[in-house]
Design a protein around this motif. Structure first.
Motif, PDB file in Angstrom:
ATOM      1  N   ILE A   1       6.581  -7.743 -10.656  1.00 56.06           N
ATOM      2  CA  ILE A   1       5.681  -6.909 -11.448  1.00 56.06           C
ATOM      3  C   ILE A   1       6.220  -5.489 -11.574  1.00 56.06           C
ATOM      4  N   VAL A   2       6.637  -4.886 -10.450  1.00 56.19           N
ATOM      5  CA  VAL A   2       7.049  -3.478 -10.460  1.00 56.19           C
ATOM      6  C   VAL A   2       8.501  -3.302 -10.885  1.00 56.19           C
ATOM      7  N   GLY A   3       9.323  -4.329 -10.709  1.00 54.97           N
ATOM      8  CA  GLY A   3      10.712  -4.264 -11.154  1.00 54.97           C
ATOM      9  C   GLY A   3      11.668  -3.672 -10.150  1.00 54.97           C
ATOM     10  N   GLY A   4      11.191  -2.892  -9.169  1.00 53.30           N
ATOM     11  CA  GLY A   4      12.061  -2.277  -8.168  1.00 53.30           C
ATOM     12  C   GLY A   4      11.785  -2.837  -6.789  1.00 53.30           C
ATOM     13  N   GLY A   5      12.297  -2.134  -5.782  1.00 51.67           N
ATOM     14  CA  GLY A   5      12.104  -2.562  -4.406  1.00 51.67           C
ATOM     15  C   GLY A   5      10.672  -2.376  -3.956  1.00 51.67           C
ATOM     16  N   VAL A   6      10.208  -3.247  -3.058  1.00 58.37           N
ATOM     17  CA  VAL A   6       8.848  -3.178  -2.532  1.00 58.37           C
ATOM     18  C   VAL A   6       8.905  -3.243  -1.015  1.00 58.37           C
ATOM     19  N   ALA A   7       7.856  -2.734  -0.382  1.00 60.62           N
ATOM     20  CA  ALA A   7       7.789  -2.733   1.080  1.00 60.62           C
ATOM     21  C   ALA A   7       6.327  -2.787   1.504  1.00 60.62           C
TER      22      ALA A   7
ATOM     23  N   ARG B   1       7.140  -3.741   7.909  1.00 57.89           N
ATOM     24  CA  ARG B   1       7.041  -5.149   8.317  1.00 57.89           C
ATOM     25  C   ARG B   1       7.862  -6.048   7.389  1.00 57.89           C
ATOM     26  N   ILE B   2       7.725  -5.856   6.090  1.00 59.90           N
ATOM     27  CA  ILE B   2       8.407  -6.691   5.109  1.00 59.90           C
ATOM     28  C   ILE B   2       8.960  -5.787   4.009  1.00 59.90           C
ATOM     29  N   ALA B   3      10.170  -6.068   3.559  1.00 63.80           N
ATOM     30  CA  ALA B   3      10.760  -5.319   2.447  1.00 63.80           C
ATOM     31  C   ALA B   3      11.584  -6.266   1.591  1.00 63.80           C
ATOM     32  N   TRP B   4      11.549  -6.011   0.282  1.00 59.02           N
ATOM     33  CA  TRP B   4      12.379  -6.777  -0.632  1.00 59.02           C
ATOM     34  C   TRP B   4      12.974  -5.842  -1.677  1.00 59.02           C
ATOM     35  N   PRO B   5      14.292  -5.785  -1.826  1.00 58.54           N
ATOM     36  CA  PRO B   5      15.301  -6.503  -1.050  1.00 58.54           C
ATOM     37  C   PRO B   5      15.246  -6.136   0.448  1.00 58.54           C
ATOM     38  N   PRO B   6      15.780  -6.998   1.288  1.00 59.34           N
ATOM     39  CA  PRO B   6      15.656  -6.774   2.741  1.00 59.34           C
ATOM     40  C   PRO B   6      16.305  -5.498   3.234  1.00 59.34           C
ATOM     41  N   ASP B   7      17.251  -4.927   2.459  1.00 60.33           N
ATOM     42  CA  ASP B   7      17.940  -3.725   2.920  1.00 60.33           C
ATOM     43  C   ASP B   7      17.188  -2.441   2.573  1.00 60.33           C
ATOM     44  N   VAL B   8      15.954  -2.548   2.057  1.00 61.94           N
ATOM     45  CA  VAL B   8      15.164  -1.358   1.729  1.00 61.94           C
ATOM     46  C   VAL B   8      14.811  -0.620   3.014  1.00 61.94           C
ATOM     47  N   GLU B   9      15.073   0.671   3.043  1.00 63.50           N
ATOM     48  CA  GLU B   9      14.732   1.519   4.179  1.00 63.50           C
ATOM     49  C   GLU B   9      13.936   2.716   3.690  1.00 63.50           C
ATOM     50  N   LEU B  10      13.091   3.260   4.541  1.00 68.13           N
ATOM     51  CA  LEU B  10      12.258   4.397   4.197  1.00 68.13           C
ATOM     52  C   LEU B  10      12.705   5.617   4.983  1.00 68.13           C
ATOM     53  N   ASN B  11      12.894   6.736   4.267  1.00 70.33           N
ATOM     54  CA  ASN B  11      13.268   7.966   4.962  1.00 70.33           C
ATOM     55  C   ASN B  11      12.017   8.639   5.523  1.00 70.33           C
ATOM     56  N   GLU B  12      12.214   9.803   6.139  1.00 72.49           N
ATOM     57  CA  GLU B  12      11.107  10.466   6.810  1.00 72.49           C
ATOM     58  C   GLU B  12      10.024  10.898   5.823  1.00 72.49           C
ATOM     59  N   GLY B  13      10.450  11.391   4.656  1.00 73.89           N
ATOM     60  CA  GLY B  13       9.469  11.791   3.656  1.00 73.89           C
ATOM     61  C   GLY B  13       8.640  10.629   3.163  1.00 73.89           C
ATOM     62  N   GLU B  14       9.283   9.487   2.950  1.00 73.48           N
ATOM     63  CA  GLU B  14       8.551   8.303   2.492  1.00 73.48           C
ATOM     64  C   GLU B  14       7.610   7.782   3.572  1.00 73.48           C
ATOM     65  N   MET B  15       8.031   7.846   4.829  1.00 81.41           N
ATOM     66  CA  MET B  15       7.129   7.438   5.910  1.00 81.41           C
ATOM     67  C   MET B  15       5.931   8.377   6.009  1.00 81.41           C
ATOM     68  N   SER B  16       6.165   9.673   5.764  1.00 84.04           N
ATOM     69  CA  SER B  16       5.046  10.619   5.782  1.00 84.04           C
ATOM     70  C   SER B  16       4.052  10.294   4.669  1.00 84.04           C
TER      71      SER B  16
ATOM     72  N   VAL C   1      10.721   9.024  -4.859  1.00 82.47           N
ATOM     73  CA  VAL C   1      11.036   7.971  -5.833  1.00 82.47           C
ATOM     74  C   VAL C   1      10.162   6.745  -5.629  1.00 82.47           C
ATOM     75  N   LYS C   2       9.425   6.689  -4.545  1.00 84.32           N
ATOM     76  CA  LYS C   2       8.546   5.551  -4.265  1.00 84.32           C
ATOM     77  C   LYS C   2       7.094   6.004  -4.277  1.00 84.32           C
ATOM     78  N   GLN C   3       6.222   5.058  -4.591  1.00 78.85           N
ATOM     79  CA  GLN C   3       4.788   5.304  -4.532  1.00 78.85           C
ATOM     80  C   GLN C   3       4.175   4.390  -3.478  1.00 78.85           C
TER      81      GLN C   3
ATOM     82  N   PHE D   1       6.387   0.899  -3.403  1.00 77.81           N
ATOM     83  CA  PHE D   1       7.264   0.312  -4.404  1.00 77.81           C
ATOM     84  C   PHE D   1       8.024   1.407  -5.130  1.00 77.81           C
ATOM     85  N   GLU D   2       9.186   1.033  -5.641  1.00 75.94           N
ATOM     86  CA  GLU D   2      10.005   1.927  -6.446  1.00 75.94           C
ATOM     87  C   GLU D   2       9.996   1.417  -7.879  1.00 75.94           C
TER      88      GLU D   2
END
Length: 895
Positions: free
Chosen positions: A541-547, A559-574, A597-599, A615-616
């Motif tokens: 649906i979103v077209g980009g990576g999801v977590a 817990r889950i991310a697709w693609p599996p190599d998706v990582e979140l930086n400190e700003g995204e975790m905040s 870049v993610k919502q 998601f991105e």
């Protein structure tokens, strides 16, 4: 006489008061314009409070070079500003993290409407203040009246200056106190000319533009009215909380209808001001005509911006779809009990300029029990309205026109061919067929184009004189006009049916997709299974990576991310933590960390947030469409319910385990209190008697006491051995040997131990001569048989016990049978559970309930099975059956 319960405090007022418990208090110093002395008054009050011993910190104050204001900062604790790099420049901003870490009782934060630098946590300073209030910190701030969101358009009309930095009205409404700092326009202009507000060059321009007596008077009136309304709100709240009677109850509910034009924000602000004055709830509604979805990105953006503005001003928003917009607005108003409907004056085209044909006229004529407020709006778009069709082309217009041209060309050729073969008086049906074909295949606009082209082609090729657009006969001209009307009418109807069918198909696809998604989630028993199913579907649906982030050990964890190599930086975790804590959207295109870049969106259930979805987007430069928002919201609601269900299942399992452990603990303590205390009491009594009376007791009495102590010692030893065996079985430490053993020897040894320890002499054996050997542990098998004999002796009521061993096919079978009362059919499997105890056949309490459970563990450790059968014979008794595999083991024996 008025009853006492009729003068109770208003429940909603008490709930609102309770909701502010633990939250900081906001005091706003409000002014009509810059330079009235808001910051000076705020700092002077803060300095007095500081001198009285209060914990006051200056978070951020802008002095603008004013000496009097700067003098008030001397001796105050001032937080260092945060340095932010932006486009090669160093910007100084309020450091909210430092303020939260310092956590004073009161903090001063100036210029509430300020826009923060990019990369800040919040785009607006009022959002920083809101976070401080949530943390329990009291805040004082300053605000000019022109920065209130609902007054922005009014200020623009008064002053001619567009206000870009605004604050939602709810911030002022929720403030604990509002202090009006006021001076006359003449005094303010004098201060300006004396250079106390701006530098001389800027002051001169300000006097000529913004700081005119007319503008300042109007702004002052707005500030006075807003403050008066705020004081009235405080009085009403006090009356409600104190159960004091007064004419303050209201039931007004305002509905504002908006479209995707440039008047939408004006209507929203007007409705917001009206709701504030009436202290009424309000809702903003947009109705989309079925089959005519808006596709112009600019108009869609205007609509989205207007709805977001309404939400910021405190309104509810609703999107609807209907064939008759007027009827749908009135239906919704009746359903929501709206007392007033706010609309703009319709800009009708020349075909609808007759009275009663515009939207507002139709609404007024049909409304019977609701007031209609028509707001005058600027005509900025009226000059372009006639040409909007060229800027907002319907979807598929060009292919539809091409198809219409082709269809009419085919119709002309068909007509010419038919004219050669057979003479027909009227060929208009051929062109009507072309119109209908275009309508069914390409929709409304293709049908209209085909109607016009058919009108021209039919006139040019088939009406005398041919090959000209001249019509010789009035009869032919009338027929041609009728043909045009019929063609347009039928084409329009068929095209509308085509468009509605396409919309129905799209909605059906959406519903089917949602159903498939729900079915996948329903089939996921575990949390990770549900999250993987959701991630796979949402990524399309979103077209980009999801977590997906789920709270674990007090913090959100990826817990889950697709693609599996998706990582979140400190700003995204905040941003994710903010979304989870506040139940609000954060990140891309939001008011919290919008530069990411993610919502991140919370997964909300009736129990609260259970996780966060991030998601991105594929197209970051484009705003999400309403269809995307609806689809994503529906899918996330289903996901939230699935996650909540999985978490509830996990909690239920843990609760059941705790309950089971508690039950086992209670049972074990009960068993220990009897099965340990009784043997110990017997042993202790025997030893005490022998010690005190050893010289006076006859020898046979002494032997009896010693035998009793020895018997209870054996009983205690078996009990401890059972506990140790169960512990070894459950921990997996039990390792059974796999030696070839002789079942007959094991049975004889077990019988000898049973007769010695139990005194059971009524045991019979029946051992088949061809009893095979099998792999197992002789010591464990003897322990199993002893436990079974003990159980049969206890519950057999002193009856005969039969031990039988034989071969059945590829198995060695050993049975232990008693003639007691037997076991109920429902309990035949439960008897092997831990701590399950039956009745008391021999008059003494049942044991720990571990005997048969240990037998099952030992037998299964040797590769065998155990089962209970009852009745065993003559409708009485119980038979325990042991089976051990023989066939495949015997192959390994030497010949």
């Amino acid at each position: 006489m008025e009853r006492e319960h009729d003068r109770r405090p208003d429940p909603e007022a008490l709930l609102a008061l309770a909701g502010r418990e633990g939250r900081g208090k906001l005091k706003v110093f409000l002014g009509a314009a810059p330079g009235v002395g808001k910051t000076f008054a705020m700092l002077a009050a803060a300095k007095r409070l500081k001198s009285e011993g209060s914990d006051v910190v200056i978070g951020l104050v802008e002095t603008h070079g004013r000496a009097e204001t700067s003098a008030l900062l001397e001796g105050q604790e001032i937080l260092a500003r945060k340095q932010v790099s932006y486009r090669g420049r160093e910007l100084e901003e309020f450091d909210i993290d430092a303020a939260l870490k310092r956590r004073p009782a009161l903090i001063i934060v100036d210029e509430l409407a300020h826009t923060n630098a990019p990369e800040s946590r919040h785009p607006k300073r009022w959002q920083d203040v809101d976070e401080l209030l949530d943390a329990g910190v009291h805040v004082w701030t300053a605000l000019n009246i022109q920065h209130l969101e609902s007054l922005a358009d009014v200020v623009r009309r008064i002053t001619g200056v567009a206000v870009r930095e605004t604050v939602p009205d709810s911030v002022l409404q929720n403030a604990e106190d509002v202090i009006l700092v006021d001076i006359t326009p003449a005094e303010l202009i004098q201060r300006l000319q004396e250079g106390k507000i701006y530098l001389p060059q800027m002051a001169q321009r300000a006097v000529q533009n913004f700081f005119t007596p007319r503008n300042l008077t109007a702004l002052r009136e707005l500030a006075l009215r807003s403050t008066a309304d705020r004081v009235d709100d405080q009085m009403v709240a006090y009356l409600r909380q104190s159960a004091i009677e007064g004419p303050w109850e209201t039931s007004d509910h305002i509905l504002a209808y908006i479209g995707p034009d440039d008047r939408a924000e004006i209507l929203v602000r007007a409705a917001g001001r009206m709701a504030t004055k009436l202290k009424a709830s309000w809702v903003v509604v947009h109705v989309e005509r079925s089959g005519h979805e808006e596709t112009d990105p600019a108009r869609l953006k205007r609509l989205d911006d207007a709805l977001q503005l309404a939400e910021r001003l405190g309104a509810q928003t609703q999107r609807l779809s209907a064939d008759d917009i007027v009827e749908e607005v009135l239906r919704y108003a009746r359903r929501e009990n709206a007392t007033q409907i706010v609309v703009g004056r319709s800009r009708a085209g020349w075909l609808r300029r007759r009275p009663g044909q515009s939207f507002s006229d139709k609404l007024v004529s049909r409304a019977r029990d609701v007031a209609i407020q028509i707001i005058p709006t600027p005509e900025r778009e009226a000059t372009r309205r006639a040409f909007r069709w060229s800027l907002n082309k319907p979807k598929g217009l060009v292919p539809g026109v091409v198809a219409a041209t082709a269809a009419v060309t085919v119709a002309v050729g068909t007509g010419e061919a038919l004219s050669i073969v057979i003479r027909l008086p009227n060929l208009s049906m051929v062109f009507l067929l072309a119109v209908l074909a275009c309508a069914v295949s390409f929709g409304l606009w293709s049908a209209v184009a085909a109607s016009l082209l058919s009108f021209l082609a039919y006139n040019f090729f088939f009406i005398q004189p041919i090959y000209t657009f001249t019509v010789a006969s009035p009869q032919e001209f009338l027929s041609l006009l009728v043909f045009l009307a019929v063609a347009v009418f039928t084409g329009t109807l068929a095209g509308r049916v085509h468009d509605q069918a396409a919309e129905v198909r799209q909605r059906a696809q959406h519903s089917e997709s949602l159903y498939d998604f729900s079915r996948k989630l329903a089939g996921a028993a575990k949390l990770d299974d549900a999250l993987w199913a959701a991630a796979a579907h949402l990524q399309k649906i979103v077209g980009g990576g999801v977590a997906f982030l789920i709270p674990e050990d007090g913090d959100l964890q990826l817990r889950i991310a697709w693609p599996p190599d998706v990582e979140l930086n400190e700003g995204e975790m905040s941003a994710a933590r903010w979304s989870f804590a506040k139940n609000e959207i954060a990140g891309w295109r939001t008011d919290t960390l919008p530069t990411l870049v993610k919502q991140f969106r919370p997964l909300v259930t009736p129990r609260g947030a259970v996780g966060v979805f991030g998601f991105e987007p594929m197209a970051r430069g484009e705003a999400p469409t309403p269809e995307f928002e609806r689809a994503l919201t529906a899918l996330l609601e289903q996901t939230a319910l699935a996650v909540d269900r999985s978490l509830l299942i996990g909690e239920a399992v843990r609760a059941a385990a705790l309950e089971d452990n508690e039950r086992l603990r209670t049972t074990l303590l009960s068993s220990l209190s009897h099965d340990l205390r009784t043997p110990l009491a017997t042993i202790s009594g025997a030893i005490s008697t022998l010690r005190q009376l050893r010289n006076r007791l006859p020898p046979e009495k002494s032997e009896e006491l010693l035998a009793s102590a020895e018997e209870e010692t054996e009983r205690l030893t078996r009990f401890i051995a059972n506990l140790l065996d169960m512990s070894r079985i459950e921990s997996g430490a039990l390792k059974a040997r796999r030696d070839y053993l002789d079942a007959a020897d094991c049975i004889r040894n077990a019988l000898e131990r049973a007769r010695k320890t139990l005194g059971a002499e009524n045991i019979e054996t029946s051992l088949a001569p061809d009893l095979p050997s099998f792999r197992g542990d002789a010591q464990l098998l003897e322990q199993v048989l002893v436990n079974l004999l003990d159980n049969a002796h206890k519950y057999g009521g002193g009856s005969r016990i039969v031990v039988h061993a034989r071969r059945e096919g590829g198995e060695a079978v050993i049975t232990v049978t008693d003639e007691g009362a037997g076991i109920k059919p429902a309990d035949l499997t439960r008897v092997f559970e831990k701590f399950y105890r039956g009745g008391k056949a021999d008059g003494r309490k049942a044991g720990t309930g571990l005997g048969l459970s240990i037998c099952r563990g030992l037998v299964e450790a040797m590769g065998g099975t155990i089962e209970a059968q009852s009745p065993a014979a003559r409708r009485r008794g119980t038979r325990i059956v042991l089976r051990f595999p023989v066939a495949e083991i015997m192959k390994g024996l030497p010949a």
